[in-house]
Design a protein around this motif. Structure first.
Motif, PDB file in Angstrom:
ATOM      1  N   UNK A 115       0.660  -1.315   0.167  1.00  0.00           N
ATOM      2  CA  UNK A 115      -0.208  -0.607   0.355  1.00  0.00           C
ATOM      3  C   UNK A 115       0.813   1.395  -0.316  1.00  0.00           C
ATOM      4  N   UNK A 116       2.153   1.494  -0.961  1.00  0.00           N
ATOM      5  CA  UNK A 116       2.429   2.534  -1.268  1.00  0.00           C
ATOM      6  C   UNK A 116       3.042   2.423  -2.467  1.00  0.00           C
ATOM      7  N   UNK A 117       3.584   3.553  -2.833  1.00  0.00           N
ATOM      8  CA  UNK A 117       3.443   4.281  -4.120  1.00  0.00           C
ATOM      9  C   UNK A 117       5.300   4.173  -4.923  1.00  0.00           C
ATOM     10  N   UNK A 118       6.062   4.141  -3.305  1.00  0.00           N
ATOM     11  CA  UNK A 118       7.360   4.550  -3.833  1.00  0.00           C
ATOM     12  C   UNK A 118       8.063   2.150  -3.147  1.00  0.00           C
ATOM     13  N   UNK A 119       7.259   2.197  -3.694  1.00  0.00           N
ATOM     14  CA  UNK A 119       8.616   0.059  -3.021  1.00  0.00           C
ATOM     15  C   UNK A 119       7.610  -0.530  -3.857  1.00  0.00           C
ATOM     16  N   UNK A 120       7.842  -1.609  -3.671  1.00  0.00           N
ATOM     17  CA  UNK A 120       7.775  -2.293  -4.803  1.00  0.00           C
ATOM     18  C   UNK A 120       7.316  -3.825  -3.987  1.00  0.00           C
ATOM     19  N   UNK A 121       6.995  -4.525  -5.062  1.00  0.00           N
ATOM     20  CA  UNK A 121       6.860  -6.022  -5.168  1.00  0.00           C
ATOM     21  C   UNK A 121       7.578  -6.678  -5.980  1.00  0.00           C
TER      22      UNK A 121
END
Length: 141
Positions: free
Chosen positions: A43-49
């Motif tokens: 639930x973030x826009x500057x990290x990913x999976x």
């Protein structure tokens, strides 16, 4: 069966970090599922999976170097610069890699390949703690 949990991760330094154990540990119902899916959403826009190599830390370091080369901090063409030179680059990297994974579940475990693990891809120097939403659906066995 459906289950949903929030997993709050501690702050990680910038880079690619294995979080498979944390994810599995946050979903106790996983052990009861014969066949199903686990959806993992950040639930973030500057990290990913991402899902990739779980054995060699060289792979995670190479990913970090590659993405920093591909999308450098402070690129002069970026307009969104108020939150620091790594912010817009982090948004682009997160969009390239994506906010979620859908993983197969078989006999109470994630049905991943031998060398696969779940990565938290932290794209900011000071990203802070991250929140994942873990949604399990499946048939109990």
């Amino acid at each position: 069966m459906w289950a949903q949990h929030d997993l709050r991760l501690r702050p990680f330094p910038r880079g690619f970090h294995l979080i498979t154990r944390e994810v599995v540990g946050a979903v106790p119902e996983l052990a009861r599922v014969r066949v199903g899916l686990l959806h993992v959403f950040i639930a973030h826009t500057s990290a990913s999976l991402a899902l990739n190599e779980n054995a060699s830390p060289d792979v995670r370091r190479d990913f970090e170097r590659f993405f920093n080369h591909l999308v450098p901090d402070g690129w002069r063409e970026f307009e969104h610069t108020l939150e620091g030179p790594d912010d817009m680059a982090a948004h682009v990297k997160a969009s390239l890699l994506g906010p979620s994974l859908t993983l197969p579940v078989r006999e109470g475990r994630l049905a991943l390949g031998t060398w696969q693990g779940i990565y938290l891809c932290e794209h900011r120097e000071e990203g802070g703690g991250r929140r994942l939403v873990l949604t399990l659906q499946g048939e109990e066995g």
